[in-house]
Write a protein that holds these residues in place. Structure first.
Motif, mmCIF file in Angstrom:
data_model
loop_
_atom_site.group_PDB
_atom_site.id
_atom_site.type_symbol
_atom_site.label_atom_id
_atom_site.label_comp_id
_atom_site.label_asym_id
_atom_site.label_seq_id
_atom_site.Cartn_x
_atom_site.Cartn_y
_atom_site.Cartn_z
ATOM 1 N N ALA A 45 0.833 -1.207 0.000
ATOM 2 C CA ALA A 45 0.000 0.000 0.000
ATOM 3 C C ALA A 45 0.863 1.250 0.000
ATOM 4 O O ALA A 45 0.580 2.230 -0.700
ATOM 5 C CB ALA A 45 -0.919 -0.019 1.224
ATOM 6 N N ARG A 46 1.949 1.224 0.784
ATOM 7 C CA ARG A 46 2.857 2.364 0.824
ATOM 8 C C ARG A 46 3.508 2.582 -0.537
ATOM 9 O O ARG A 46 3.586 3.712 -1.036
ATOM 10 C CB ARG A 46 3.928 2.128 1.886
ATOM 11 N N SER A 99 2.356 1.661 -3.421
ATOM 12 C CA SER A 99 1.332 2.106 -4.370
ATOM 13 C C SER A 99 1.059 3.601 -4.216
ATOM 14 O O SER A 99 0.935 4.327 -5.214
ATOM 15 C CB SER A 99 0.050 1.307 -4.147
ATOM 16 N N ARG A 100 0.992 4.083 -2.955
ATOM 17 C CA ARG A 100 0.752 5.508 -2.737
ATOM 18 C C ARG A 100 1.896 6.347 -3.284
ATOM 19 O O ARG A 100 1.680 7.363 -3.944
ATOM 20 C CB ARG A 100 0.579 5.791 -1.239
ATOM 21 N N ARG A 101 3.110 5.922 -2.995
ATOM 22 C CA ARG A 101 4.268 6.692 -3.462
ATOM 23 C C ARG A 101 4.365 6.674 -4.979
ATOM 24 O O ARG A 101 4.735 7.672 -5.606
ATOM 25 C CB ARG A 101 5.541 6.130 -2.835
ATOM 26 N N ARG A 121 1.813 6.359 -7.017
ATOM 27 C CA ARG A 121 0.747 7.218 -7.536
ATOM 28 C C ARG A 121 1.148 8.687 -7.456
ATOM 29 O O ARG A 121 0.898 9.470 -8.380
ATOM 30 C CB ARG A 121 -0.538 6.995 -6.742
ATOM 31 N N LYS A 122 1.796 9.063 -6.344
ATOM 32 C CA LYS A 122 2.250 10.440 -6.205
ATOM 33 C C LYS A 122 3.276 10.785 -7.277
ATOM 34 O O LYS A 122 3.247 11.867 -7.865
ATOM 35 C CB LYS A 122 2.855 10.638 -4.815
ATOM 36 N N LYS A 164 -10.442 14.219 -4.049
ATOM 37 C CA LYS A 164 -9.410 13.241 -3.696
ATOM 38 C C LYS A 164 -8.717 12.686 -4.936
ATOM 39 O O LYS A 164 -7.531 12.367 -4.908
ATOM 40 C CB LYS A 164 -10.017 12.092 -2.889
ATOM 41 N N ASN A 176 -3.828 11.204 0.463
ATOM 42 C CA ASN A 176 -3.538 9.797 0.758
ATOM 43 C C ASN A 176 -2.223 9.327 0.159
ATOM 44 O O ASN A 176 -2.122 8.207 -0.345
ATOM 45 C CB ASN A 176 -4.681 8.899 0.243
ATOM 46 N N THR A 177 -1.223 10.191 0.146
ATOM 47 C CA THR A 177 0.078 9.779 -0.398
ATOM 48 C C THR A 177 1.170 9.786 0.658
ATOM 49 O O THR A 177 2.318 9.527 0.346
ATOM 50 C CB THR A 177 0.496 10.731 -1.544
ATOM 51 N N SER A 178 0.834 10.116 1.897
ATOM 52 C CA SER A 178 1.843 10.121 2.956
ATOM 53 C C SER A 178 1.656 8.914 3.863
ATOM 54 O O SER A 178 0.559 8.365 3.984
ATOM 55 C CB SER A 178 1.749 11.413 3.770
ATOM 56 N N ASP A 179 2.717 8.521 4.518
ATOM 57 C CA ASP A 179 2.685 7.382 5.425
ATOM 58 C C ASP A 179 2.237 7.866 6.802
ATOM 59 O O ASP A 179 2.887 8.707 7.414
ATOM 60 C CB ASP A 179 4.070 6.734 5.526
#
Length: 714
Positions: free
Chosen positions: A466-467, A469-471, A473-474, A519, A526-529
């Motif tokens: 998940a982390r 994927s967020r990074r 996407r950013k 969003k 939703n891109t930070s841990d």
């Protein structure tokens, strides 16, 4: 087990040159001194010797502020990479321009040859110079020779023509000799036509490409391929790899396709082993000692995490006390003081302050529960001053101005209190759910250890994915050409179009569906841990360290299953297609962004300057010399390209110097021992009489073109 095609760096250190004996026979016999002043190496020695006594890199190193005695030259520099930033050379490409450095090089040569005659070097000197050397540069060199060292005479010649003279005995004799020289130097490559025994410099061509470009290109290729070994791939090591492992492909395109084959790669890739220390192989600990050490590491990790939580808790409690004291000012009714205090703590509105208070309260309660390992308290702690909201039920019409302001504050405080209570309730429910999950996992650990271990690993992997994927996407949202950024711009453009075309007021953001749109276009959403996620990941990893012996090895060795990791292979460079790609720049300079023709194209351009008979005469003796001529496959590659250039069924002959690096000095030595030396040397009297850049011509020299005299108009 031996590994095929495995090599290691030699990292040869130069040996400082000794001071040779200056015998009476050398002094009294006026033996000529031969100096091949190359851009990569300088070779110097007596014409009576079969080989040069001195061979060293033509560079100097001297730190700023140091004495002249601290100057290092050539082989005195034990590690070039350490002092590369202060290295100096007298050359600009292949032309001498810094004569203070050249003087230091000559001092080094004469000193190490043992010459001890006071105030002069009483020997004829044969010195190489570049093709089409400017008269000004030659005048500076002659001035250095005659004014500084007081030599009796000096002769200049081109290194590649001396090499041709060494390998082709008839050159310079009554029989005329034609040749096309391919001189591959360190800073430049020359295509030189020789007609009737003399250089036709007008039709010769220079490419600003040489051995240093091959070395630096290979270094860059390997540094990009192995970023983890960036510091280990130096220019000196790249020179060694080019010298010992590179080659020129006869058909470059065909050879690239061969490298795609797995068997060809395995059989032809050279593996270069970097030095490393195998720490795992030297462990002498018993299994019990290793287990005890692992438990100690886990305990230390727990202590560090507990200390960090306590420090964070104390900081948050102090922050909460500060904010609560500001909030009390609102209850007391001192609005000006409250506004000033609110600004001092970094907030603009009471709502922002209350939101931060709520978050801090929840975070503190969660941290205490984590530290104590218990559930959150079921009820809210008693406040210091119980708030009273007695004005909320009274209509505004029945209240005065001060009472209306107090009612507004009560409404804010009540809303904040209700929000805080709601957040605490949600936090208690969440914590209760976490405790139930922990109990379930503990029961499963005792009943099915391997299943529990697998589940913990999956939970950890899910958080990591998940982390990632967020990074990702950013990152994608920040790049222009990605699908994510294109969709974002599409949504923004549609919203802008709707606002522009609609005659009504813009109401975007007034319903929940608008939040989903926001969003999707917010690059930071939703891109930070989160801290909660970090804590969860930390808990899972602590459990794995405590119960899974293989987990720590996986972390140490890059996440490989079972901790299987060949450290020797990690410190190994696979020199595959780079073996042929690096030297290919000599024939395709565009590979490194140089807008020039390659060797074959330049040779074709030079040949087309002549008629068919002269072309045919030149190609019968295509002569390759210079340091790059050592590359395997050079002659075969040039023959293939000439076959494509020359007319169908025409003949040509390509030869390589017997010793491409040394033959220039050997040819100059051979010429110095011939009667041509005295008739083709410049004496001090001629230097003083003939003026700037004077040159006595011979078959191996440049053509002397006097500097035009400017006539002033009267």
């Amino acid at each position: 087990m031996s590994v095929p095609n495995l090599f290691s760096f030699k990292d040869e250190k130069p040996v400082p040159d000794p001071v040779h004996e200056y015998s009476d026979s050398l002094r009294d016999g006026k033996v000529p001194l031969v100096i091949d002043n190359g851009t990569y190496q300088c070779r110097a020695g007596w014409a009576s010797k079969e080989k040069p006594l001195l061979t060293f890199k033509n560079i100097t190193a001297k730190q700023r502020g140091k004495k002249e005695s601290d100057l290092q030259i050539g082989n005195d520099i034990s590690n070039i990479e350490v002092v590369r930033w202060i290295l100096r050379t007298q050359f600009d490409r292949n032309v001498v321009t810094l004569y203070d450095v050249q003087e230091q090089i000559f001092d080094y040569i004469f000193t190490h040859l043992g010459i001890n005659t006071e105030g002069k070097v009483d020997h004829p000197i044969v010195l190489t110079e570049p093709v089409c050397n400017p008269n000004y540069c030659r005048q500076q060199m002659s001035e250095l020779m005659f004014e500084c060292y007081h030599v009796p005479q000096v002769a200049y010649g081109i290194d590649s023509l001396f090499s041709l003279y060494k390998n082709k005995p008839h050159t310079g004799s009554a029989n005329s000799m034609n040749s096309l020289i391919v001189d591959c130097g360190y800073q430049a490559t020359h295509i030189l036509p020789v007609l009737n025994g003399r250089l036709d410099s007008v039709n010769g061509r220079r490419m600003n490409l040489g051995g240093v470009h091959v070395d630096s290109f290979l270094m860059r290729l390997l540094q990009l391929k192995y970023p983890g070994h960036l510091a280990a791939v130096t220019l000196s090591r790249a020179e060694e790899l080019v010298r010992d492992h590179a080659y020129l492909a006869t058909d470059y395109a065909d050879n690239l396709h061969q490298w795609l084959d797995g068997d060809y790669f395995e059989n032809n890739a050279h593996k270069i082993q970097l030095p490393y220390t195998n720490v795992s192989g030297g462990s002498q600990l018993t299994p019990d000692q290793q287990r005890e050490r692992r438990e100690q590491q886990i305990q230390r990790l727990k202590e560090v995490n507990s200390k960090r939580r306590l420090e964070k808790l104390e900081a948050e409690e102090e922050r909460l006390r500060q904010l609560m004291s500001v909030q009390e000012l609102l209850v007391d009714g001192d609005e000006d003081t409250f506004t000033k205090a609110l600004y001092n703590v970094g907030f603009k509105t009471a709502e922002e302050l209350q939101d931060t208070v709520n978050k801090l309260t929840v975070s503190i309660q969660r941290a205490k529960a984590k530290i104590l390992g218990v559930e959150l308290p079921p009820e809210e702690p008693q406040e210091v001053k119980e708030p009273v909201f007695d004005l909320l039920d009274i209509p505004d019409e029945m209240l005065g101005p001060e009472q209306q302001a107090a009612k507004k504050r009560q409404r804010i405080l009540k809303s904040a209190r209700e929000g805080r209570l709601k957040a605490q309730a949600l936090q208690r429910a969440k914590r209760q759910k976490e405790l139930e999950e922990e109990r379930r996992l503990e029961v499963k650990r005792q009943a099915d250890f391997h299943g529990w271990l697998s589940e913990v690993r999956k939970k950890r992997q899910k958080i990591l994915e998940a982390r990632t994927s967020r990074r990702q996407r950013k990152t994608d949202m920040a790049k222009r050409g990605t699908y994510a950024s294109q969709q974002r711009m599409k949504i923004i453009s549609q919203l802008a179009q709707n606002v522009k075309s609609s005659k009504k007021e813009d109401t975007f953001g007034q319903n929940d569906a608008d939040w989903d749109v926001y969003k999707s276009i917010n690059t930071e959403m939703n891109t930070s841990d989160s801290e909660a996620e970090e804590e969860k990941l930390e808990e899972l990893e602590t459990m794995l360290r405590e119960h899974d012996p293989d987990f720590q090895r996986e972390l140490d060795f890059g996440g490989l299953p079972g901790g299987e990791f060949d450290i020797a292979d990690y410190y190994r460079l696979y020199l595959a297609v780079e073996r042929v790609r690096a030297p290919e720049v000599l024939f395709q300079p565009s590979m490194i962004g140089v807008e020039q023709a390659g060797i074959a194209e330049t040779a074709d351009f030079v040949l087309k300057k002549y008629d068919a008979a002269s072309q045919n005469s030149l190609v019968q003796n295509v002569f390759i010399t210079g340091g790059n001529a050592w590359l395997p496959g050079f002659r075969e590659r040039l023959e293939r390209d000439l076959r494509q250039i020359r007319p169908f069924q025409s003949t040509f002959n390509v030869s390589v110097a017997a010793n491409p690096s040394l033959d220039s000095w050997l040819g100059a030595r051979k010429w110095a021992l011939s009667p041509l030396l005295s008739s083709c040397s410049i004496t001090r009297g001629e230097y003083e009489e003939m003026g700037e850049g004077y040159l006595r011509e011979h078959f191996a020299s440049n053509k002397f073109i006097p500097t035009p005299v400017l006539v002033q108009k009267t």
